[in-house]
Design a protein around this motif. Structure first.
Motif, PDB file in Angstrom:
ATOM      1  N   PRO A  64       0.796  -1.228   0.000  1.00 18.50           N
ATOM      2  CA  PRO A  64       0.000   0.000   0.000  1.00 18.50           C
ATOM      3  C   PRO A  64       0.830   1.280   0.000  1.00 18.50           C
ATOM      4  O   PRO A  64       0.331   2.339  -0.395  1.00 18.50           O
ATOM      5  CB  PRO A  64      -0.819  -0.119   1.294  1.00 18.50           C
ATOM      6  N   ALA A  65       2.078   1.204   0.440  1.00 18.22           N
ATOM      7  CA  ALA A  65       2.916   2.409   0.445  1.00 18.22           C
ATOM      8  C   ALA A  65       3.109   2.964  -0.965  1.00 18.22           C
ATOM      9  O   ALA A  65       3.351   4.161  -1.141  1.00 18.22           O
ATOM     10  CB  ALA A  65       4.276   2.096   1.080  1.00 18.22           C
ATOM     11  N   LEU A  66       2.995   2.114  -1.976  1.00 13.30           N
ATOM     12  CA  LEU A  66       3.155   2.578  -3.359  1.00 13.30           C
ATOM     13  C   LEU A  66       2.106   3.607  -3.739  1.00 13.30           C
ATOM     14  O   LEU A  66       2.325   4.420  -4.638  1.00 13.30           O
ATOM     15  CB  LEU A  66       3.061   1.393  -4.324  1.00 13.30           C
ATOM     16  N   LEU A  67       0.964   3.589  -3.055  1.00 13.18           N
ATOM     17  CA  LEU A  67      -0.133   4.470  -3.433  1.00 13.18           C
ATOM     18  C   LEU A  67       0.068   5.895  -2.955  1.00 13.18           C
ATOM     19  O   LEU A  67      -0.602   6.810  -3.448  1.00 13.18           O
ATOM     20  CB  LEU A  67      -1.450   3.926  -2.861  1.00 13.18           C
ATOM     21  N   ILE A  68       0.956   6.100  -1.988  1.00 12.74           N
ATOM     22  CA  ILE A  68       1.091   7.443  -1.441  1.00 12.74           C
ATOM     23  C   ILE A  68       2.536   7.890  -1.307  1.00 12.74           C
ATOM     24  O   ILE A  68       2.843   9.070  -1.471  1.00 12.74           O
ATOM     25  CB  ILE A  68       0.363   7.531  -0.068  1.00 12.74           C
ATOM     26  N   MET A  69       3.441   6.968  -1.005  1.00 13.29           N
ATOM     27  CA  MET A  69       4.830   7.346  -0.802  1.00 13.29           C
ATOM     28  C   MET A  69       5.558   7.492  -2.137  1.00 13.29           C
ATOM     29  O   MET A  69       5.339   6.722  -3.057  1.00 13.29           O
ATOM     30  CB  MET A  69       5.553   6.305   0.068  1.00 13.29           C
ATOM     31  N   GLY A  70       6.421   8.499  -2.211  1.00 11.33           N
ATOM     32  CA  GLY A  70       7.216   8.702  -3.411  1.00 11.33           C
ATOM     33  C   GLY A  70       8.419   7.777  -3.439  1.00 11.33           C
ATOM     34  O   GLY A  70       8.771   7.129  -2.458  1.00 11.33           O
ATOM     35  N   THR A  71       9.054   7.715  -4.598  1.00 15.23           N
ATOM     36  CA  THR A  71      10.253   6.909  -4.788  1.00 15.23           C
ATOM     37  C   THR A  71      11.455   7.823  -4.960  1.00 15.23           C
ATOM     38  O   THR A  71      11.397   8.786  -5.719  1.00 15.23           O
ATOM     39  CB  THR A  71      10.106   6.014  -6.031  1.00 15.23           C
ATOM     40  N   ASP A  72      12.541   7.538  -4.241  1.00 15.58           N
ATOM     41  CA  ASP A  72      13.713   8.409  -4.318  1.00 15.58           C
ATOM     42  C   ASP A  72      14.597   8.026  -5.505  1.00 15.58           C
ATOM     43  O   ASP A  72      14.270   7.132  -6.294  1.00 15.58           O
ATOM     44  CB  ASP A  72      14.502   8.373  -3.010  1.00 15.58           C
ATOM     45  N   TYR A  73      15.757   8.714  -5.620  1.00 21.01           N
ATOM     46  CA  TYR A  73      16.641   8.487  -6.759  1.00 21.01           C
ATOM     47  C   TYR A  73      17.306   7.114  -6.725  1.00 21.01           C
ATOM     48  O   TYR A  73      17.895   6.677  -7.705  1.00 21.01           O
ATOM     49  CB  TYR A  73      17.714   9.580  -6.831  1.00 21.01           C
ATOM     50  N   GLU A  74      17.191   6.417  -5.581  1.00 24.26           N
ATOM     51  CA  GLU A  74      17.717   5.055  -5.487  1.00 24.26           C
ATOM     52  C   GLU A  74      16.653   4.013  -5.838  1.00 24.26           C
ATOM     53  O   GLU A  74      16.929   2.821  -5.839  1.00 24.26           O
ATOM     54  CB  GLU A  74      18.235   4.796  -4.068  1.00 24.26           C
TER      55      GLU A  74
END
Length: 753
Positions: A64-74
């Motif tokens: 579920p974190a994919l729905l709200i949390m962003g992804t960093d450069y890594e």
């Protein structure tokens, strides 16, 4: 046996049409019934096997974190720990635990998205690339970085220590304590690279604010930090002046720069899909509120039913008064939190820690609270209209209230014999709640099953950008089909539970009408709960499937019309067509629901298949429309107000909780959650109030059947029904004439003998 059951699906009648199976002990019992519409039951079971398989896939693959949390450069999600998507970063383990907010380190990369046409002039390959904000270098932080407030100083934000992009060795905890500013610990070569905007550190020149777990730029460009940066010299290299450097010719002026960056970030984090994903994730955060709402709607529904059981008049008047006062209170409350009354405002998902409030208020950035207020204003206006309608309806209904009370007493006359009917709705409601909770959580995990892939087609706007392409979440066509399948499963299953409850309740009332209170048996409700699902689950699956298809078509049509409206934003053609189509589909759904409910009653009375029972019910209703319409309509309107008051009351309690301190900084918006809760509460209330509605409809349809079978004069109708319909004297006169004719015939027979 199986062959006989399946062939029975196509049969029309199970009893002798010349016989009268509806009198006293001859009411259809278990031994005379057969299983109906078995093929649809098998289809429903097979469908749920697929639902469980899809849910299992979601729970095993989703995050579920994919729905709200962003992804960093890594390539690692914020607030998580991992190595990221293969090929995105260093491949080292990155610990972002506790770092929930995404920050774009190089604001010029964000500006390049907003000024793509201008950048393409100096970088031709950029024009044909798929470079988006997801490709700009971003990192996860606990609080959004702010420019230095001291003249001559520069605040820096640097790469993670795990990336090994600089020689200095830090723990992640030390990096967090420094707020990512480890510029002073870099080697001269690394400092020179940072002054050239190549990293590993980047100057913080624009303030930012946490909006939906993303740092959005706002306010004024920090000239003091900019001059300090350009005057900073290491090994004869000064900070790059992007206003004069040819590499950054697209940014020769800062006029409108902050506004364009702010607009780009806002569009990225507040787009329809991103917003929808955040709303879906809100259900995980607000799971306690969902549980409270489920319990609240149960308590309110049960309370209304108990009042109806013992205080019918109080129920009717109480429903009218509560709906009117409640609608007024909700309208005033929404008006306060939408800013129409007073200075209160709905909570917004914003962290303004350490920000200049004057600059923040004067900025052009988009505040989520403001967006929520606009939605609440619309809700306030809608509630105001409903309040006026309720009041007018009350004035018109006062004279008919006595008739409505008599009508409802008809349906609850069986409660004295079967008091367990009061608590029966708890069973389907608990089943619906369990199904609803499973559906929500399985849906959230299923939505988060999208594949994270590197955007291979991106071209960075500047040579200084040493960062690879970003990560995008892609929903495959198969996953989209699974989501549609999962959604339709919710519609079908919820209607299936309602259909079964209709059958069970209709059996009790039909038994009471035809057999009387003294011949109901020891446990008529338990008997009904065994027989109706066993014999007629297939019919319930058939009828619920029809309604679910209609609901699904309405949702799909609304999505299509929303897309068409975007094509013609200023025109009214698509809007008018959309409203007309939605109204027609709504009417079709109501017609199907009306046919279904009466078909279930005829299934109980005659034990036939769904289609034949629906035909018989319509024929009876049309033949007796004038005698039953007045009694039925008024009672249904009162019960509708009861359901509406339970729905609004439950959603109102949830709104108050979500706008409290515990959730105001965790939930992006309470609007969707409250909307879903109101729909769910209405469904639960419909099951409870459906007992009374089904009692009214069953009694009236039994009356029609009784009248048809006995030459126009009902023989089994209770007195309270005859009085409500105003035909008690007529029936009594007909009964006296029948007895007189019978006595005369008997006397003539004796005289002849």
């Amino acid at each position: 046996r199986l062959f006989v059951v399946v062939m029975g699906f196509f049969s029309k009648k199970e009893v002798d049409p010349d016989a009268d199976p509806h009198g006293g002990d001859d009411f259809i019992e278990g031994g005379k019934r057969r299983c109906t519409d078995v093929l649809f039951l098998l289809a429903f079971i097979a469908f749920w096997v697929g639902m469980l398989a899809i849910g299992g896939y979601g729970f095993s693959k989703g995050d579920p974190a994919l729905l709200i949390m962003g992804t960093d450069y890594e390539g690692v999600l914020c607030d998580e720990k991992g190595t990221g998507v293969n090929g995105t970063g260093s491949g080292n383990v990155i610990d972002n635990t506790g770092l929930k907010t995404r920050y774009w380190a190089n604001f010029l990369e964000v500006a390049a998205v907003a000024r793509a046409a201008a950048v393409a002039v100096t970088t031709p390959s950029f024009s044909s690339s798929s470079y988006t904000l997801a490709d700009a270098k971003s990192m996860c932080v606990s609080t959004c970085p702010q420019p230095s407030t001291t003249d001559g100083n520069v605040t820096w934000f640097c790469d993670y220590p795990e990336s090994n992009s600089y020689e200095a060795s830090f723990t992640k905890e030390a990096w967090v304590l420094k707020n990512g500013d480890v510029y002073s610990d870099l080697t001269d070569a690394e400092k020179v690279s940072s002054l050239q905007l190549k990293g590993p550190c980047y100057p913080v020149l624009i303030p930012s604010v946490n909006t939906y777990f993303s740092c959005n730029y706002y306010g004024d460009f920090s000239w003091s930090s900019f001059y300090a940066f350009t005057n900073l010299t290491v090994s004869s290299t000064s900070g790059t002046n992007f206003l004069t450097d040819s590499t950054y010719s697209s940014f020769s002026s800062v006029d409108g720069l902050v506004e364009s960056i702010n607009s780009e970030v806002t569009d990225y984090i507040a787009g329809p899909m991103e917003r929808f994903q955040r709303y879906i994730d809100d259900f995980i955060v607000a799971k306690n509120v969902l549980g409270m709402a489920a319990g609240a709607c149960l308590v309110l529904s049960l309370a209304w039913l108990l009042i109806l059981r013992y205080f019918t008049s109080l129920f009717c008047w109480g429903t009218v008064i509560v709906v009117n006062l409640g609608s007024i209170a909700v309208t005033c409350y929404l008006a306060m939190y939408s800013g129409l009354i007073g200075d209160d405002e709905i909570s917004g998902f914003v962290d303004s820690t350490g920000l200049d409030s004057t600059e923040l208020n004067a900025s052009s950035w988009v505040d989520p609270a403001s967006e929520n207020e606009e939605v609440l204003k619309v809700c306030t206006y809608i509630m105001a209209v409903f309040t006026v309608i309720f009041f007018i309806f009350t004035m018109l209904m006062v004279r008919r209230l006595k008739v409505a009370i008599a009508c409802i007493k008809v349906s609850i006359s069986a409660f004295s014999t079967v008091p367990s009917l009061v608590i029966f709705p708890l069973i389907p409601c608990i089943a619906m709640m369990l199904m609803f909770l499973y559906w929500v959580f399985a849906g959230v995990y299923l939505m988060s099953c999208g594949d994270q892939k590197i955007n291979d087609g991106c071209v960075h706007p500047f040579e200084s950008s040493g960062y690879k392409c970003g990560v995008e979440t892609e929903w495959s066509r198969e996953l989209q089909y699974m989501l549609l399948y999962h959604f339709f499963g919710f519609l079908w299953t919820s209607q299936f539970f309602i259909a079964l409850s209709y059958l069970v309740v209709a059996y009790v009332f039909a038994k009471f009408y035809w057999s009387g209170a003294d011949k109901m048996g020891l446990a008529p409700l338990l008997t009904s709960m065994k027989r109706m699902p066993f014999y007629h689950s297939g019919s319930a699956a058939f009828g619920s499937f029809l309604i679910a298809v209609m609901q699904f078509v309405r949702v799909c049509m609304r999505v299509v019309m929303t897309g068409l409206k975007k094509v013609d934003r200023n025109g009214k053609v698509f809007a008018i067509i959309g409203y007309f189509i939605e109204f027609c589909l709504w009417c079709c759904q109501k017609i199907i629901e009306f046919i279904n409910r009466n078909a279930y009653i005829m299934i109980v009375i005659d034990g036939n298949s769904f289609c034949w029972s629906a035909f018989q019910a319509l024929k009876l209703m049309i033949a007796n429309v004038m005698s039953v319409a007045a009694v039925n309509v008024v009672g249904d309107l009162l019960l509708f107000l009861a359901k509406l008051s339970i729905s609004i009351g439950t959603a109102f309690l949830a709104f108050v909780m979500l706008n409290g301190d515990e959730y105001k900084d965790e939930v992006s918006s309470p609007i969707l959650i409250c909307s879903i809760i109101s729909i769910f509460a209405y469904s639960v209330a419909a099951v409870f109030m459906g007992i009374v509605e089904m009692g009214i409809d069953t009694t009236l349809l039994c009356y029609c059947r009784d009248t048809e079978k006995h030459g126009g004069t009902p023989q089994y109708a209770p007195d309270v029904l005859l009085n409500a319909l105003g035909i008690a004297d007529e029936v009594q006169k007909a009964e006296e004439e029948r007895k007189a004719a019978k006595a005369a015939a008997k006397a003539a027979k004796e005289a002849a003998a």
